[in-house]
Structure formats: C-alpha cells, structure tokens
Scaffold this active site. Structure first.
Site, PDB file in Angstrom:
ATOM      1  N   LYS A 172       0.959  -1.293  -0.028  1.00 45.72           N
ATOM      2  CA  LYS A 172      -0.061  -0.063   0.127  1.00 45.72           C
ATOM      3  C   LYS A 172       0.775   1.286   0.066  1.00 45.72           C
ATOM      4  CE  LYS A 172      -1.626   2.780   2.328  1.00 45.72           C
ATOM      5  NZ  LYS A 172      -1.615   4.028   1.606  1.00 45.72           N
ATOM      6  N   GLY A 225       7.167   6.008   7.267  1.00 42.27           N
ATOM      7  CA  GLY A 225       6.485   7.100   7.222  1.00 42.27           C
ATOM      8  C   GLY A 225       6.573   7.811   8.875  1.00 42.27           C
ATOM      9  N   SER A 226       5.707   8.490   8.888  1.00 45.36           N
ATOM     10  CA  SER A 226       5.855   9.520  10.318  1.00 45.36           C
ATOM     11  C   SER A 226       5.767   8.690  11.590  1.00 45.36           C
ATOM     12  CB  SER A 226       4.665  10.642  10.231  1.00 45.36           C
ATOM     13  OG  SER A 226       3.314   9.707  10.451  1.00 45.36           O
ATOM     14  N   GLY A 230       3.504   5.422  12.669  1.00 41.59           N
ATOM     15  CA  GLY A 230       4.330   4.462  12.885  1.00 41.59           C
ATOM     16  C   GLY A 230       4.039   3.741  14.273  1.00 41.59           C
ATOM     17  N   GLU A 247      10.217   2.232  10.469  1.00 37.65           N
ATOM     18  CA  GLU A 247      10.878   3.528  10.043  1.00 37.65           C
ATOM     19  C   GLU A 247      10.436   4.649   9.969  1.00 37.65           C
ATOM     20  OE1 GLU A 247      14.073   3.072  10.430  1.00 37.65           O
ATOM     21  OE2 GLU A 247      14.299   1.098  10.462  1.00 37.65           O
ATOM     22  N   CYS A 281      13.790  11.628   5.270  1.00 38.38           N
ATOM     23  CA  CYS A 281      13.982  11.546   6.683  1.00 38.38           C
ATOM     24  C   CYS A 281      15.523  11.849   7.241  1.00 38.38           C
ATOM     25  CB  CYS A 281      13.543  10.002   7.120  1.00 38.38           C
ATOM     26  SG  CYS A 281      14.542   8.821   5.736  1.00 38.38           S
ATOM     27  N   GLU A 379       9.717  17.574  13.662  1.00 32.92           N
ATOM     28  CA  GLU A 379      10.038  17.299  12.195  1.00 32.92           C
ATOM     29  C   GLU A 379       9.509  18.521  11.164  1.00 32.92           C
ATOM     30  OE1 GLU A 379       9.110  13.619  10.127  1.00 32.92           O
ATOM     31  OE2 GLU A 379      11.079  13.295   9.535  1.00 32.92           O
TER      32      GLU A 379
HETATM   33  P1  NAD Z   1       2.475   9.042   6.904  1.00 30.77           P
HETATM   34  O1  NAD Z   1       2.839   8.655   8.095  1.00 30.77           O
HETATM   35  O2  NAD Z   1       1.421  10.113   6.580  1.00 30.77           O
HETATM   36  O3  NAD Z   1       2.401   7.897   5.723  1.00 30.77           O
HETATM   37  C1  NAD Z   1       3.034   6.783   5.591  1.00 30.77           C
HETATM   38  C2  NAD Z   1       2.308   5.803   4.962  1.00 30.77           C
HETATM   39  O4  NAD Z   1       1.263   5.393   6.038  1.00 30.77           O
HETATM   40  C3  NAD Z   1       1.360   5.969   3.835  1.00 30.77           C
HETATM   41  O5  NAD Z   1       1.340   5.037   2.740  1.00 30.77           O
HETATM   42  C4  NAD Z   1       0.025   6.294   4.243  1.00 30.77           C
HETATM   43  O6  NAD Z   1      -0.965   6.038   3.584  1.00 30.77           O
HETATM   44  C5  NAD Z   1       0.097   5.257   5.378  1.00 30.77           C
HETATM   45  N1  NAD Z   1      -0.921   5.524   6.391  1.00 30.77           N
HETATM   46  C6  NAD Z   1      -1.605   6.423   6.963  1.00 30.77           C
HETATM   47  N2  NAD Z   1      -2.301   6.278   8.287  1.00 30.77           N
HETATM   48  C7  NAD Z   1      -2.059   5.057   8.326  1.00 30.77           C
HETATM   49  C8  NAD Z   1      -2.808   4.259   9.165  1.00 30.77           C
HETATM   50  N3  NAD Z   1      -3.474   4.777  10.302  1.00 30.77           N
HETATM   51  N4  NAD Z   1      -2.551   2.859   9.239  1.00 30.77           N
HETATM   52  C9  NAD Z   1      -1.605   2.297   8.398  1.00 30.77           C
HETATM   53  N5  NAD Z   1      -1.064   3.043   7.444  1.00 30.77           N
HETATM   54  C10 NAD Z   1      -1.518   4.501   7.305  1.00 30.77           C
HETATM   55  O7  NAD Z   1       3.760   9.608   6.419  1.00 30.77           O
HETATM   56  P2  NAD Z   1       4.359  10.271   5.043  1.00 30.77           P
HETATM   57  O8  NAD Z   1       3.855  11.748   5.051  1.00 30.77           O
HETATM   58  O9  NAD Z   1       3.710   9.789   3.910  1.00 30.77           O
HETATM   59  O10 NAD Z   1       6.004  10.529   4.988  1.00 30.77           O
HETATM   60  C11 NAD Z   1       6.685  11.208   5.475  1.00 30.77           C
HETATM   61  C12 NAD Z   1       7.465  10.685   6.916  1.00 30.77           C
HETATM   62  O11 NAD Z   1       7.926   9.695   6.556  1.00 30.77           O
HETATM   63  C13 NAD Z   1       8.185  11.663   7.452  1.00 30.77           C
HETATM   64  O12 NAD Z   1       8.138  11.483   9.098  1.00 30.77           O
HETATM   65  C14 NAD Z   1       9.647  10.910   7.484  1.00 30.77           C
HETATM   66  O13 NAD Z   1      10.625  11.195   8.187  1.00 30.77           O
HETATM   67  C15 NAD Z   1       9.080   9.728   7.456  1.00 30.77           C
HETATM   68  N6  NAD Z   1      10.277   8.724   6.667  1.00 30.77           N
HETATM   69  C16 NAD Z   1      11.003   8.043   7.087  1.00 30.77           C
HETATM   70  C17 NAD Z   1      12.232   7.289   6.664  1.00 30.77           C
HETATM   71  C18 NAD Z   1      12.980   6.218   7.434  1.00 30.77           C
HETATM   72  O14 NAD Z   1      13.466   5.583   6.679  1.00 30.77           O
HETATM   73  N7  NAD Z   1      13.258   6.600   8.657  1.00 30.77           N
HETATM   74  C19 NAD Z   1      12.221   7.394   5.347  1.00 30.77           C
HETATM   75  C20 NAD Z   1      11.407   7.946   4.577  1.00 30.77           C
HETATM   76  C21 NAD Z   1      10.375   8.802   5.381  1.00 30.77           C
END
Ligand code: NAD
Length: 479
Positions: A172, A225-226, A230, A247, A281, A379
């Site tokens: 997804k 993701g965030s 997470g 992550e 990130c 962040e």
């Molecule tokens: P996000 O958390 O909004 O979304 C990430 C993913 O999770 C998306 O596919 C989203 O649709 C999904 N999602 C959203 N709500 C969910 C839920 N309730 N249950 C399951 N999945 C859900 O993050 P974003 O805005 O897409 O990405 C930016 C963030 O990602 C930043 O905080 C960045 O630091 C982080 N990031 C971390 C790394 C790493 O390796 N540590 C790498 C890239 C990005």
C-alpha cells in the site's frame, strides 16, 4: 493516467471514490486520477498473496533471484519515464529522481544475488552423528506500507528483500505517490512475476490502514512514514504478535567544528538540508556550529544559499523542486511563519523561478531559538534548517542528542579523535564523518534509534534478518 490495483496478476479499477492528481510544480496541470480502494480489495489481495506464497516460497533462491534480475532490467529500461512521472507527481527534482530510480535498480540486483548467497549456518552439536544447522525461512505474507518521499526506492528496498526471502507482498503506497506505484507495477508485470507474488492496493492510509493491520492475515508489516502513524502500526502488530518494522521521522543534526574546511563542507550542508526540498527522513534539519566557526560558516552559507535555484521538478537546472502536496505546503509554511516571527533568518535562497502556481518554498536557515523550540525539536520535513551555536565539541554532542529522534547525524572535522568520539557518542542509527546526513548506501544497514525506528534495520544484509525467520534444524544421521 488513472490508478488501478494489481492483485493476483490482474489489473482492477476500484469503483468508488476518486481524486484528481495535480502537478505540485504547477497545480493547474492535471496529471491523472486516483481510484481509491476499500476493504474488499485488501481481502482479495490477501487471498492472492496467500495462495501465491505456497509456490513462491518453495522456489529455489536462484529462481526467485532470476525474477528480481528481470524486474531490475525492466525498471532500468523505463527509468527515465518513471522518474519523470514521479517528479510530476510528488515534485522531486528530476536529477535526484533519476538517481533514486537507479538506486531501485541496484537494490533489485543486490537482492537478486542474495538468492544464492548466505543462507544460514552449521552449528556444532554436542552429540555424536548429529548435523545441526540454522536456516532462513520465509515469514509468509508481508504488508508493505510506504511514504511518498522516496516513491520508487523505499518500496523496492522493502519488497526486494521480502521477495528474495520467499515472502509474498501486499503493498500500500502513499496516496500522493499512487500513479508512480501503478507504473512500477506495470513495469514489474513485464518481468513475468507469478500472479499474487506482489500485490498493489491503492488508497488512503486512514481507510486501508486499519483493515490491513487488524483484519488481513499478515505475517509481518514493514512501514515507513511519520512517527505518529508508526506508533499505531507498531501497537497493532504487537497486539497480533506479528513481526514489524517501523522506520519513522528524524531531526538530523550536522555538527560543524572550527577545524572543518568551510569551502568543502558548505555544498554538503546545503545538499543535506535542501535537496528533495528537505523532504528526506535523513535531511539535515539542525546545524550545530562550534562558536569559533560561526562567522566563517554563516558567511559562506549565505553566499551558497543565494545561488540555490528553486524551480519546477522537471527543470534539470533547478536544485530543488516544490514540496510534495497541498498538505505539505500548509505544514511547512506554518513552520516558516514561526521561523520568520520567532527566529532570525541568517541565510535564504531566492524565490522560485517558475511559471504558474506551485507548492514552492524557498530554503532558509534560521537561528536564535532555544534548544526546546519547535523549530529545533519537531520534524519540519521541508527546506528549513535551524542553526544552534555550541560552546565546544562536548556541547555540540549534547545538543545533537537532545531530541527524541535518532536517525542520522554528521560531524565535519579534521580531528580524527573527535570524529571517533562523535561516532561513539551520537545517538543515531547512521553516523557519518565529513559526509552529509543523507545518502547512506543501499548495501549498508539503514535505520534509526529512539523514536526514529522500532530498532530493526532495512537494506543491506540487515533486511534479510527482518524478512525471514530462523529455523534450527537437527538431524541424527546414525542411530
Ligand atoms: P505518513 O505516516 O503520513 O504515511 C506513511 C504511509 O502510512 C502512507 O502509505 C500512508 O497512507 C500510510 N498510513 C497513514 N495512516 C495510516 C494508518 N492509520 N495505518 C496504516 N497506514 C497508514 O508519512 P508520510 O507523510 O507519507 O511520509 C513522511 C514521513 O516519513 C516523515 O516523517 C519522514 O521522516 C518519514 N520517513 C522515514 C524514513 C525512514 O527510513 N526512517 C524514510 C522516509 C520517510
């Protein structure tokens, strides 16, 4: 282009809710349409992935590797076209986006080779006539949830090791990288993957997330993701006792000591903080400068930042493009407003050089805020860095560690003993000397400490540990 799901080898367009995709470099340009999935699509994907796992996990590693080599070749053949689509969808500057696709090709080849490489160990037995060994076995069906900021490389660095270990995948992607994900699926379909081995379900995390994590029969989840999302992913997986990795966010620091060569380090600071419009990130979002280095460093930073060109993502002369979406624009603009009101701007670039309306934010570096200030602790995920002044090296390390995050950190120095102390004392999963905070290579472990990660690692050999379980086998060959 219109989004569709790839499930069990079939392309299916969900019938429900839709949204128009606009180019973040020029919001009047429509580049496609997203068709959002619901729970029923995840259930179909669950069945397809589970059925496919029975056969896929029994193939030899070499046979699975052959599929990954074919995926790499297909991706390489479509690299430019995919990079252009991704740049148009989420705004990453085209040169960087091409580099990201190349990383994806390399990752596929790297994990393809793992099909015939290290696969366990023989352990001496205390008994006679016993052969005892540990081998990797697949987990089963893995849920892969990815963000938009590396729309090609992050998905590949999850599903390439997952597949080579014998798992099947339900992927997804982030909804603002949906078209890129669909095109990747189409490209990988040409590699002849058996139906159901890789399944793509397009939709909103807020709708599909709960279903995926609570109702779908998964054996593991890999999420990037965030930190906020997470945390809930980790809690759901822990409740089901399935393996997970999360992550998450970062607030990465680059420390500049007075003995650093200012001319050489400035390009690395600018790149670390502002490439990808600060939406990595591992982006440098805190710059910690030893007091005696403040004047020479900030003067050179001002001069360098004044030359940085903000432009459309497809402009090959631009240094950075827009931020990815209306939501990102609103969030980052909020931080910029706080910065202009509560901090001192010490370096900034010119406004965007573009025709039309886009989500452009000019890079800026600010100082004059306390270590507990939101600009130093939260962040931003945009082209804004906060500069802190440290009395000496010890205070620089303290400031570096003064955060809930622990993804990446750098020091710039010519003092080898301080470099070693930094590598020991910085609380971050990736620590680097005389290199920007971003840019860890794909064959090395990638991940964070503290609230940046749930303490597993991605990429390199470490990913194989996540996507497999160890089975200890023992055979007494003569009774
Ligand atoms: P996000 O958390 O909004 O979304 C990430 C993913 O999770 C998306 O596919 C989203 O649709 C999904 N999602 C959203 N709500 C969910 C839920 N309730 N249950 C399951 N999945 C859900 O993050 P974003 O805005 O897409 O990405 C930016 C963030 O990602 C930043 O905080 C960045 O630091 C982080 N990031 C971390 C790394 C790493 O390796 N540590 C790498 C890239 C990005």
């Amino acid at each position: 282009m219109e989004s569709k799901n790839w499930i069990g080898g079939e392309w299916i367009t969900p019938a429900g809710h839709t949204a128009v995709v606009r180019n973040p470099s020029n919001t009047s340009e429509e580049i496609g349409m997203i068709h959002y999935s619901d729970a029923s699509h995840l259930k179909t994907a669950e069945l397809a992935a589970r059925q496919a796992h029975a056969k896929w996990s029994r193939l030899t590693g070499a046979a699975r590797g052959e599929y990954l080599y074919k995926m790499a070749a297909a991706l390489e053949a479509h690299a430019d076209e995919l990079a252009e689509l991704a740049s148009s969808e989420m705004g990453k500057q085209i040169g960087e986006m091409r580099g990201e696709v190349t990383r994806g090709v390399n990752l596929l080849r790297y994990y393809a080779g793992e099909g015939v490489r290290a696969d366990g160990s023989v352990i001496p037995s205390s008994d006679i006539n016993v052969l005892q060994y540990a081998k990797r076995v697949s987990l089963g069906v893995v849920g892969v949830i990815t963000p938009w900021n590396f729309p090609v490389a992050i998905p590949i660095w999850k599903f390439a090791p997952a597949l080579i270990c014998g798992n099947t995948v339900i992927w997804k992607p982030a909804d603002i990288a949906s078209l890129t994900a669909v095109r990747m699926g189409e490209i990988f379909a040409t590699a002849g993957l058996p139906p159901g081995v890789l399944n793509l379900v397009i939709g909103k995390g807020s709708v599909l997330g709960d279903v995926l994590l609570n109702e779908i029969d998964l054996n593991a989840v890999s999420f990037t993701g965030s930190t906020a999302t997470g945390k809930s992913v980790a809690a759901a997986c822990a409740g089901r006792n399935i393996k997970y990795q999360t992550e998450m966010g970062g607030k990465n620091a680059a420390i500049i000591l007075k003995d650093a060569d200012m001319d050489k380090i400035i390009p690395m600071i600018v790149s670390g903080a502002f490439r990808s419009a600060g939406q990595k990130c591992t982006a440098t979002s805190r710059i910690i400068v030893e007091r005696d280095a403040y004047e020479p460093f900030t003067q050179k930073l001002q001069a360098a930042l004044a030359q940085v060109k903000v432009g459309a993502a497809l402009d090959s002369t631009a240094y950075l493009g827009p931020v990815a979406s209306a939501g990102q624009y609103e969030t980052v603009s909020g931080f910029v407003k706080i910065a202009r009101e509560q901090a001192e701007v010490i370096a900034e670039s010119k406004a965007a050089d573009v025709a039309g309306e886009g989500y452009f934010i000019s890079p800026l570096v600010v100082t004059g805020v306390d270590v507990s200030h939101t600009l130093v602790q939260d962040e931003v995920f945009g082209p804004l860095a906060a500069l802190l002044v440290a009395r000496d090296f010890d205070e620089a390390i303290e400031l570096c560690n003064h955060t809930v995050y622990g993804l990446s950190a750098s020091v710039f120095t010519s003092d080898l003993s301080k470099a070693h102390r930094f590598l020991d004392e910085a609380h971050a999963g990736m620590v680097r000397v005389n290199q920007e905070t971003a840019g860890v290579e794909y064959q090395a472990p990638f991940g964070g400490m503290k609230w940046s990660s749930s303490h597993t690692r991605e990429q390199g050999q470490a990913a194989l540990d996540f996507y497999s379980e160890i089975k200890t086998c023992s055979i007494k060959h003569t009774l």
